[in-house]
Design a protein around this motif. Structure first.
Motif, PDB file in Angstrom:
ATOM      1  N   LYS A  85       0.810  -1.229   0.000  1.00  0.00           N
ATOM      2  CA  LYS A  85       0.000   0.000   0.000  1.00  0.00           C
ATOM      3  C   LYS A  85       0.842   1.277   0.000  1.00  0.00           C
ATOM      4  CE  LYS A  85      -4.120  -1.891   0.239  1.00  0.00           C
ATOM      5  NZ  LYS A  85      -5.119  -1.718  -0.795  1.00  0.00           N
ATOM      6  N   LYS A  86       2.060   1.202   0.518  1.00  0.00           N
ATOM      7  CA  LYS A  86       3.005   2.334   0.506  1.00  0.00           C
ATOM      8  C   LYS A  86       2.460   3.589   1.216  1.00  0.00           C
ATOM      9  CE  LYS A  86       5.342   0.857  -3.735  1.00  0.00           C
ATOM     10  NZ  LYS A  86       5.683  -0.379  -3.175  1.00  0.00           N
ATOM     11  N   PHE A  87       1.769   3.413   2.331  1.00  0.00           N
ATOM     12  CA  PHE A  87       1.230   4.561   3.067  1.00  0.00           C
ATOM     13  C   PHE A  87       2.234   5.140   4.058  1.00  0.00           C
ATOM     14  CE2 PHE A  87      -0.591   0.574   4.639  1.00  0.00           C
ATOM     15  CZ  PHE A  87       0.014   0.487   5.886  1.00  0.00           C
ATOM     16  N   ILE A  88       3.276   4.387   4.413  1.00  0.00           N
ATOM     17  CA  ILE A  88       4.325   4.901   5.302  1.00  0.00           C
ATOM     18  C   ILE A  88       5.437   5.465   4.429  1.00  0.00           C
ATOM     19  CG2 ILE A  88       6.026   4.357   7.081  1.00  0.00           C
ATOM     20  CD1 ILE A  88       4.174   2.013   7.909  1.00  0.00           C
ATOM     21  N   LEU A  89       5.634   6.768   4.508  1.00  0.00           N
ATOM     22  CA  LEU A  89       6.688   7.417   3.726  1.00  0.00           C
ATOM     23  C   LEU A  89       8.035   7.306   4.438  1.00  0.00           C
ATOM     24  CD1 LEU A  89       4.728  10.587   2.565  1.00  0.00           C
ATOM     25  CD2 LEU A  89       4.932   8.358   1.421  1.00  0.00           C
ATOM     26  N   SER A  90       8.009   7.439   5.757  1.00  0.00           N
ATOM     27  CA  SER A  90       9.215   7.257   6.575  1.00  0.00           C
ATOM     28  C   SER A  90       8.788   7.102   8.024  1.00  0.00           C
ATOM     29  CB  SER A  90      10.174   8.438   6.425  1.00  0.00           C
ATOM     30  OG  SER A  90       9.611   9.618   6.959  1.00  0.00           O
ATOM     31  N   TYR A  91       9.719   6.640   8.844  1.00  0.00           N
ATOM     32  CA  TYR A  91       9.448   6.554  10.277  1.00  0.00           C
ATOM     33  C   TYR A  91      10.758   6.670  11.035  1.00  0.00           C
ATOM     34  CZ  TYR A  91      10.990   1.671  10.122  1.00  0.00           C
ATOM     35  OH  TYR A  91      11.724   0.532   9.951  1.00  0.00           O
ATOM     36  N   GLU A  92      10.632   7.034  12.301  1.00  0.00           N
ATOM     37  CA  GLU A  92      11.786   7.053  13.190  1.00  0.00           C
ATOM     38  C   GLU A  92      11.405   6.320  14.460  1.00  0.00           C
ATOM     39  OE1 GLU A  92      11.781  11.209  15.520  1.00  0.00           O
ATOM     40  OE2 GLU A  92      12.007  11.425  13.345  1.00  0.00           O
ATOM     41  N   ARG A  93      12.378   5.646  15.038  1.00  0.00           N
ATOM     42  CA  ARG A  93      12.157   4.826  16.223  1.00  0.00           C
ATOM     43  C   ARG A  93      13.097   5.310  17.315  1.00  0.00           C
ATOM     44  NH1 ARG A  93      13.428  -0.222  14.102  1.00  0.00           N
ATOM     45  NH2 ARG A  93      11.300  -0.433  13.397  1.00  0.00           N
ATOM     46  N   SER A  94      12.548   5.536  18.498  1.00  0.00           N
ATOM     47  CA  SER A  94      13.348   5.925  19.661  1.00  0.00           C
ATOM     48  C   SER A  94      12.923   5.057  20.837  1.00  0.00           C
ATOM     49  CB  SER A  94      13.115   7.395  20.018  1.00  0.00           C
ATOM     50  OG  SER A  94      13.494   8.243  18.960  1.00  0.00           O
ATOM     51  N   PHE A  95      13.798   4.951  21.829  1.00  0.00           N
ATOM     52  CA  PHE A  95      13.515   4.134  23.007  1.00  0.00           C
ATOM     53  C   PHE A  95      13.612   4.990  24.265  1.00  0.00           C
ATOM     54  CE2 PHE A  95      14.915   1.338  19.704  1.00  0.00           C
ATOM     55  CZ  PHE A  95      13.983   0.321  19.763  1.00  0.00           C
ATOM     56  N   PHE A  96      12.673   4.746  25.166  1.00  0.00           N
ATOM     57  CA  PHE A  96      12.598   5.507  26.405  1.00  0.00           C
ATOM     58  C   PHE A  96      12.410   4.563  27.583  1.00  0.00           C
ATOM     59  CE2 PHE A  96      11.207   8.233  22.999  1.00  0.00           C
ATOM     60  CZ  PHE A  96      11.854   9.418  23.265  1.00  0.00           C
ATOM     61  N   ARG A  97      12.792   5.035  28.737  1.00  0.00           N
ATOM     62  CA  ARG A  97      12.555   4.322  29.986  1.00  0.00           C
ATOM     63  C   ARG A  97      11.357   4.985  30.644  1.00  0.00           C
ATOM     64  NH1 ARG A  97      14.026   5.707  35.041  1.00  0.00           N
ATOM     65  NH2 ARG A  97      15.394   7.331  34.213  1.00  0.00           N
ATOM     66  N   PRO A  98      10.244   4.261  30.798  1.00  0.00           N
ATOM     67  CA  PRO A  98       9.043   4.897  31.352  1.00  0.00           C
ATOM     68  C   PRO A  98       9.161   5.131  32.857  1.00  0.00           C
ATOM     69  CG  PRO A  98       8.617   2.591  30.934  1.00  0.00           C
ATOM     70  CD  PRO A  98       9.994   2.883  30.398  1.00  0.00           C
ATOM     71  N   VAL A  99       8.492   6.165  33.304  1.00  0.00           N
ATOM     72  CA  VAL A  99       8.346   6.456  34.729  1.00  0.00           C
ATOM     73  C   VAL A  99       6.845   6.481  35.012  1.00  0.00           C
ATOM     74  CG1 VAL A  99       8.746   8.142  36.561  1.00  0.00           C
ATOM     75  CG2 VAL A  99      10.480   7.812  34.773  1.00  0.00           C
ATOM     76  N   PHE A 100       6.412   5.673  35.951  1.00  0.00           N
ATOM     77  CA  PHE A 100       5.006   5.595  36.303  1.00  0.00           C
ATOM     78  C   PHE A 100       4.796   6.143  37.708  1.00  0.00           C
ATOM     79  CE2 PHE A 100       5.664   2.045  33.281  1.00  0.00           C
ATOM     80  CZ  PHE A 100       4.831   2.489  32.280  1.00  0.00           C
ATOM     81  N   GLY A 101       3.588   6.541  38.025  1.00  0.00           N
ATOM     82  CA  GLY A 101       3.272   7.138  39.310  1.00  0.00           C
ATOM     83  C   GLY A 101       3.508   6.230  40.500  1.00  0.00           C
ATOM     84  N   ASP A 102       3.473   4.920  40.287  1.00  0.00           N
ATOM     85  CA  ASP A 102       3.648   3.989  41.413  1.00  0.00           C
ATOM     86  C   ASP A 102       5.104   3.678  41.715  1.00  0.00           C
ATOM     87  OD1 ASP A 102       4.091   2.546  39.090  1.00  0.00           O
ATOM     88  OD2 ASP A 102       2.946   0.802  39.741  1.00  0.00           O
ATOM     89  N   GLN A 103       6.044   4.308  41.001  1.00  0.00           N
ATOM     90  CA  GLN A 103       7.472   4.083  41.245  1.00  0.00           C
ATOM     91  C   GLN A 103       7.979   5.093  42.262  1.00  0.00           C
ATOM     92  OE1 GLN A 103       9.004   4.527  37.292  1.00  0.00           O
ATOM     93  NE2 GLN A 103       8.842   2.349  36.859  1.00  0.00           N
ATOM     94  N   VAL A 104       8.869   4.648  43.124  1.00  0.00           N
ATOM     95  CA  VAL A 104       9.470   5.553  44.113  1.00  0.00           C
ATOM     96  C   VAL A 104      10.938   5.707  43.824  1.00  0.00           C
ATOM     97  CG1 VAL A 104       9.909   5.926  46.557  1.00  0.00           C
ATOM     98  CG2 VAL A 104       7.782   4.875  45.804  1.00  0.00           C
TER      99      VAL A 104
END
Length: 104
Positions: A85-104
């Motif tokens: 279908k060729k609907f994605i022209l380009s993409y970028e991928r990044s990685f993160f470390r999540p922080v949630f409210g229940d973490q101390v």
């Protein structure tokens, strides 16, 4: 934990095709042990940018998912749909470390 953030540049005339693709991938990521946080399609502002985020327990688990998805029939079909279908022209991928409210 590691969260993969994907930013897509899309053909704005094929948002519906991308939405179908997104709906294919949510259960596939979960099938391989990830937690999908959803796809976010254009609404206001840019009409050709979409986002997705999903989390794996570790970068190693994410890499295992990437390797295993290349051999899975449903994943291969989703990849082929996007390629045809060729609907994605380009993409970028990044990685993160999540922080949630229940973490101390």
């Amino acid at each position: 934990m590691v969260t993969c953030y994907l930013k897509y540049v899309l053909d704005p005339y094929q948002i519906g095709a991308f939405e179908h693709y997104a709906k294919l991938w949510i259960p596939l990521v979960e099938k391989f042990g990830g937690q999908h946080h959803g796809y976010f399609l254009p609404s206001e502002g840019a009409n050709n940018i979409a986002l997705a985020m999903f989390t794996f327990a570790s970068l190693a688990e994410y890499e295992r998912y990437r390797q295993d998805s290349m051999k899975d029939a449903d994943c291969i079909a989703a990849f082929k749909y996007a390629e045809d279908k060729k609907f994605i022209l380009s993409y970028e991928r990044s990685f993160f470390r999540p922080v949630f409210g229940d973490q101390v």
